[in-house]
Enzyme design. Structure first.
Site, PDB file in Angstrom:
ATOM      1  N   GLU A 162       0.794  -1.236   0.000  1.00 41.34           N
ATOM      2  CA  GLU A 162       0.000   0.000   0.000  1.00 41.34           C
ATOM      3  C   GLU A 162       0.828   1.288   0.000  1.00 41.34           C
ATOM      4  O   GLU A 162       0.639   2.152   0.842  1.00 41.34           O
ATOM      5  CB  GLU A 162      -0.950   0.005   1.198  1.00 41.34           C
ATOM      6  CG  GLU A 162      -1.871  -1.208   1.227  1.00 41.34           C
ATOM      7  CD  GLU A 162      -2.780  -1.241   2.454  1.00 41.34           C
ATOM      8  OE1 GLU A 162      -2.649  -0.376   3.325  1.00 41.34           O
ATOM      9  OE2 GLU A 162      -3.609  -2.161   2.527  1.00 41.34           O
ATOM     10  N   GLU A 281      -6.181 -10.617  -1.126  1.00 39.91           N
ATOM     11  CA  GLU A 281      -7.036 -10.409   0.054  1.00 39.91           C
ATOM     12  C   GLU A 281      -8.494 -10.313  -0.365  1.00 39.91           C
ATOM     13  O   GLU A 281      -9.155  -9.297  -0.165  1.00 39.91           O
ATOM     14  CB  GLU A 281      -6.611  -9.122   0.786  1.00 39.91           C
ATOM     15  CG  GLU A 281      -5.130  -9.115   1.146  1.00 39.91           C
ATOM     16  CD  GLU A 281      -4.685  -7.868   1.911  1.00 39.91           C
ATOM     17  OE1 GLU A 281      -5.544  -7.144   2.422  1.00 39.91           O
ATOM     18  OE2 GLU A 281      -3.467  -7.640   1.984  1.00 39.91           O
ATOM     19  N   SER A 630     -48.461 -33.583  -9.644  1.00 42.45           N
ATOM     20  CA  SER A 630     -47.928 -33.203  -8.338  1.00 42.45           C
ATOM     21  C   SER A 630     -48.988 -33.379  -7.239  1.00 42.45           C
ATOM     22  O   SER A 630     -49.514 -34.474  -7.053  1.00 42.45           O
ATOM     23  CB  SER A 630     -47.393 -31.773  -8.419  1.00 42.45           C
ATOM     24  OG  SER A 630     -46.629 -31.482  -7.288  1.00 42.45           O
TER      25      SER A 630
HETATM   26  C1  XIL Z   1      -6.115  -6.103   8.368  1.00 47.82           C
HETATM   27  C2  XIL Z   1      -6.414  -7.187   9.366  1.00 47.82           C
HETATM   28  O1  XIL Z   1      -7.266  -8.116   8.765  1.00 47.82           O
HETATM   29  C3  XIL Z   1      -7.045  -6.599  10.593  1.00 47.82           C
HETATM   30  O2  XIL Z   1      -7.230  -7.588  11.583  1.00 47.82           O
HETATM   31  C4  XIL Z   1      -6.147  -5.494  11.144  1.00 47.82           C
HETATM   32  O3  XIL Z   1      -6.794  -4.879  12.231  1.00 47.82           O
HETATM   33  C5  XIL Z   1      -5.883  -4.470  10.066  1.00 47.82           C
HETATM   34  O4  XIL Z   1      -5.324  -5.121   8.953  1.00 47.82           O
HETATM   35  N1  XIL Z   1      -4.834  -4.611   3.739  1.00 47.82           N
HETATM   36  C6  XIL Z   1      -3.869  -5.465   4.173  1.00 47.82           C
HETATM   37  C7  XIL Z   1      -4.123  -6.321   5.350  1.00 47.82           C
HETATM   38  O5  XIL Z   1      -2.833  -5.600   3.532  1.00 47.82           O
HETATM   39  O6  XIL Z   1      -2.965  -6.569   6.092  1.00 47.82           O
HETATM   40  C8  XIL Z   1      -5.165  -5.722   6.230  1.00 47.82           C
HETATM   41  O7  XIL Z   1      -5.442  -6.646   7.269  1.00 47.82           O
HETATM   42  C9  XIL Z   1      -6.384  -5.388   5.437  1.00 47.82           C
HETATM   43  C10 XIL Z   1      -6.089  -4.362   4.388  1.00 47.82           C
END
Ligand code: XIL
Length: 727
Positions: A162, A281, A630
């Site tokens: 990110e 994700e 039926s």
């Molecule tokens: C999230 C987790 O799922 C949460 O439990 C935590 O509080 C915040 O991070 N992008 C990512 C992940 O790369 O690491 C993030 O995960 C969600 C967004």
């Protein structure tokens, strides 16, 4: 309603498949694991927490479904390395060891990120900012330590997470001045080092792991601006020799967004500069939010509405179809969390294929049981308006392969779902086209013949204004007619004379009200031949649950079937009486107690005498038949067995079976017909007919090819049965 209908199917035909599908909750996890279903495509991953790798049931799910694991939080720098020289490897090791023991490879997430980061790296012991060289030294040490500890079990690293700015911020304030927004996220990393920190992180990772796949990971890659910023950055880095192997598209999407085109644009754009893409994700919110930002609505934990679940299944289906299409570059798809209960979005968003109790949702089945042949299939372009359309309506349309396509104008709607679709899939979800019109095509060919359907617009049920309405499911439904190979049997021919159907009203004393019946009279009825009017036998033909006296004459085409049989010399003319069978008033769950006693009075004691008094009938049992589809079959069986003096020919159409020993007097019946679709319980019908024959009854069966509990089955049954009546 549907559940009810199929419960009924079971009761009547003993259909185990219908039972498995509708009688009790389906276990959507039955079948191969996702990882096996996708073995020719890409690995399937899941982000896990400590519970997931501790609880036996959750472990089973992971082992069955996934062949890639990401630690949701436990490998993040802030967790592992919260202070200089302080390392917390316990939780990270637990996940790594779980994977080592089970032979599952990991995605290492993540080495460098603006959030959950080892922020101590930016300051010295006194809290003063350090120079970027100090930061790099610390980052290098972190990356080397983590990578060396786990690289045996890791195949890919999210090296930098990110680093790019989001869409929607063309300008930003820097030092009190409004300036054109930077393509980069204004993280501490960036502010200290510019984009050099990205290059450094990748270089450190490559030093430590010469063979692992090094990924730049980000969210909202499908947004036009962010896609291009990521593209430019990765391209620039790669041109400068930075070892970036692939791009991770996080995939925090929702049930409405992105569409296939937008997703594909990003995949294709990134493919220009990398040959590895991971969907790192994936989850699908049921609201309209998306992205990886840490601020979002957590939703309410109430159960997911049925139409929302359907939208989610459809969106998963669409996205995976695109992923499969791009399997040359997509090497992994990872779900962010195991279940809705684990989801970082909160369980109220219901974002995953496993629910809050770790039970598989239909989404899992939809993702898993794809038909590769259908993926890129383009239906034949010989569309015609559905024969059941209202005058002048072009849509819905059907093609010669049995596909159906729909068009609905609902400019302000959020979702439009057609209830008709491939079996068990919840329908066909339409999407708004560029002109704001909702469009969609069934995923595959429908069974031939007639289908009831309706639209669900934003959760509300309405009819398709394109089609006529047909009484079924206790309401007037939309109807569609898929071309059938034998549609001539119910065609409205121009070359033959036709009979007519009259509506009659008769008083039912037992009910204390008027009742309606539709009476088919063959062509020539009432003509005086040699000074005499001919008299006819009568078939009393019953509809099913949710239907009424219009169902056989209208969607059943009973009159046309009779006309065709008579014109072709296959039968001698007879009358068909189609009355309402009192099927629709009783309560759910009481079908087993249904006796048909009320209808028996109406039919045998009131309607039959009325018909005999008002029409030219042959008024005796050997000229009277009763048959029903039926629940109407259920009525037929109950009434014919109790009142054998009334009817001499009996027919059950997807409506149960007679056992030889149920028929007290074998001479009571001259002919028994039993039929059903081959998608119902053909074995049951075949066996019953054999048993009846073995016991000396004149019995005949019909298994309708390629049909289920629907009207084409019954049209065919009528066509067949009619040829053996009154002989
Ligand atoms: C999230 C987790 O799922 C949460 O439990 C935590 O509080 C915040 O991070 N992008 C990512 C992940 O790369 O690491 C993030 O995960 C969600 C967004």
């Amino acid at each position: 309603m549907r559940k009810f209908l199929f419960g009924l199917t079971l009761l009547l035909t003993g259909s185990m498949s219908a039972f498995a599908q509708w009688g009790r909750p389906i276990d959507y996890s039955e079948g191969p694991g996702l990882k096996d279903a996708y073995k020719d495509y890409f690995t399937i991953g899941v982000a896990v927490n400590q519970n997931n790798v501790t609880d036996a049931a959750q472990i089973e799910i992971i082992k069955k479904q996934f062949n890639s694991v990401t630690a949701e939080n436990d490998w993040k720098p802030g967790e592992i390395h919260p202070k200089e020289g302080v390392w917390n490897f316990e939780k990270a090791d637990k996940i790594a060891n779980f994977c080592r023991e089970n032979g599952i490879k990991m995605r290492g997430h993540c080495l460098c990120w603006h959030s959950q980061f080892a922020d101590w790296m930016f300051t010295d012991k006194k809290g003063k900012p350090v120079k970027k060289e100090v930061f790099y030294e610390r980052l290098r040490d972190h990356i080397h330590t983590v990578v060396n500890r786990y690289k045996d079990v890791v195949y890919a690293w999210d090296v930098v997470n990110e680093a790019m700015a989001d869409d929607g911020r063309p300008f930003e304030f820097v030092d009190g001045k409004m300036v054109k927004a930077s393509p980069y996220r204004q993280s501490r990393h960036f502010k200290l080092c510019g984009d050099e920190f990205i290059a450094k992180a990748f270089e450190f990772a490559r030093e430590a792991d010469p063979t692992g796949v090094l990924i730049y990971n980000d969210y909202s890659c499908v947004d036009n601006g962010k896609r291009e910023r990521i593209y430019e950055m990765v391209k620039k880095m790669k041109d400068a020799g930075v070892p970036i192997d692939g791009i991770g598209m996080q995939g925090h999407y929702n049930i409405y967004f992105p569409d296939e085109e937008q997703l594909e644009k990003a995949i294709e754009r990134f493919s220009e500069i990398v040959n590895i893409i991971h969907i790192t994700e994936l989850d699908l919110r049921t609201n309209t939010e998306s992205g990886g930002q840490l601020m979002f609505a957590r939703g309410e934990a109430k159960p997911q509405a049925a139409h929302i679940a359907t939208l989610q299944e459809d969106q998963y289906n669409r996205l995976f179809r695109i992923f499969r299409k791009h399997k040359d570059v997509i090497k992994n798809v990872t779900f962010w969390n195991l279940s809705d209960k684990d989801s970082w979005l909160g369980l109220g968003n219901h974002p995953l294929p496993f629910d809050e109790n770790f039970k598989a949702k239909r989404s899992l089945q939809v993702i898993r049981d794809f038909d590769a042949a259908r993926d890129n299939y383009v239906p034949k372009d010989d569309w015609v308006p559905n024969p059941k359309n209202q005058p002048g309506q072009e849509y819905p349309q059907v093609n010669s392969e049995g596909f159906a396509r729909f068009r609905v104008e609902a400019p302000d709607a959020k979702s439009v779902i057609v209830s008709l679709g491939l079996g068990g899939r919840g329908g066909t979800v339409l999407r708004k086209n560029k002109d704001g019109v909702w469009e969609g095509t069934t995923e595959g060919p429908m069974d031939p013949g007639f289908h009831y359907y309706h639209l669900t617009i934003d959760g509300g049920v309405v009819n398709d204004p394109g089609t006529h309405n047909y009484f079924g499911s206790c309401r007037w439904e939309s109807g569609i007619e898929i071309p059938a190979p034998d549609q001539d049997i119910y065609a409205c021919r121009t070359d033959i004379p036709h009979g007519n159907i009259q509506q009659v009203l008769f008083y039912s004393k037992s009910l204390g009200k008027m009742q309606t019946a539709n009476v088919y009279l063959p062509n020539g009825y009432g003509k005086v031949v040699k000074g005499k009017q001919e008299r006819y036998p009568v078939l009393y033909l019953q509809h099913g649950w949710g239907e009424n006296e219009t169902s056989w004459p209208v969607q059943g085409h009973a009159g046309l079937i009779m006309d065709n049989l008579i014109a072709d010399g296959k039968i001698k003319p007879f009358i068909v009486v189609m009355a309402y069978g009192l099927t629709n008033d009783f309560k759910f769950g009481t079908i087993g107690k249904f006796t048909a006693e009320e209808f028996e009075k109406v039919l045998v004691d009131e309607l039959v005498p009325f018909i005999d008094a008002n029409f030219l009938t042959k008024a005796d049992k050997w000229n009277r038949a009763m048959a029903g589809l039926s629940m109407g079959g259920m009525e037929t069986k109950l009434i014919t067995l109790r009142r054998p003096e009334a009817f001499g020919y009996w027919g059950l159409l997807s409506g149960g079976m007679y056992m030889p020993d149920e028929i007290k007097d074998p001479k009571a019946v001259k002919y028994i017909f039993e039929g059903c679709g081959d998608k119902e319980n053909p074995e049951g019908i075949t066996k019953s007919v054999e048993a009846l024959k073995a016991a000396g009854f004149n019995a005949e069966g019909l298994i309708s090819e390629g049909t289920a509990h629907e009207f084409l089955t019954w049209r065919r049954c009528l066509y067949q049965m009619a040829q053996s009546l009154f002989k």
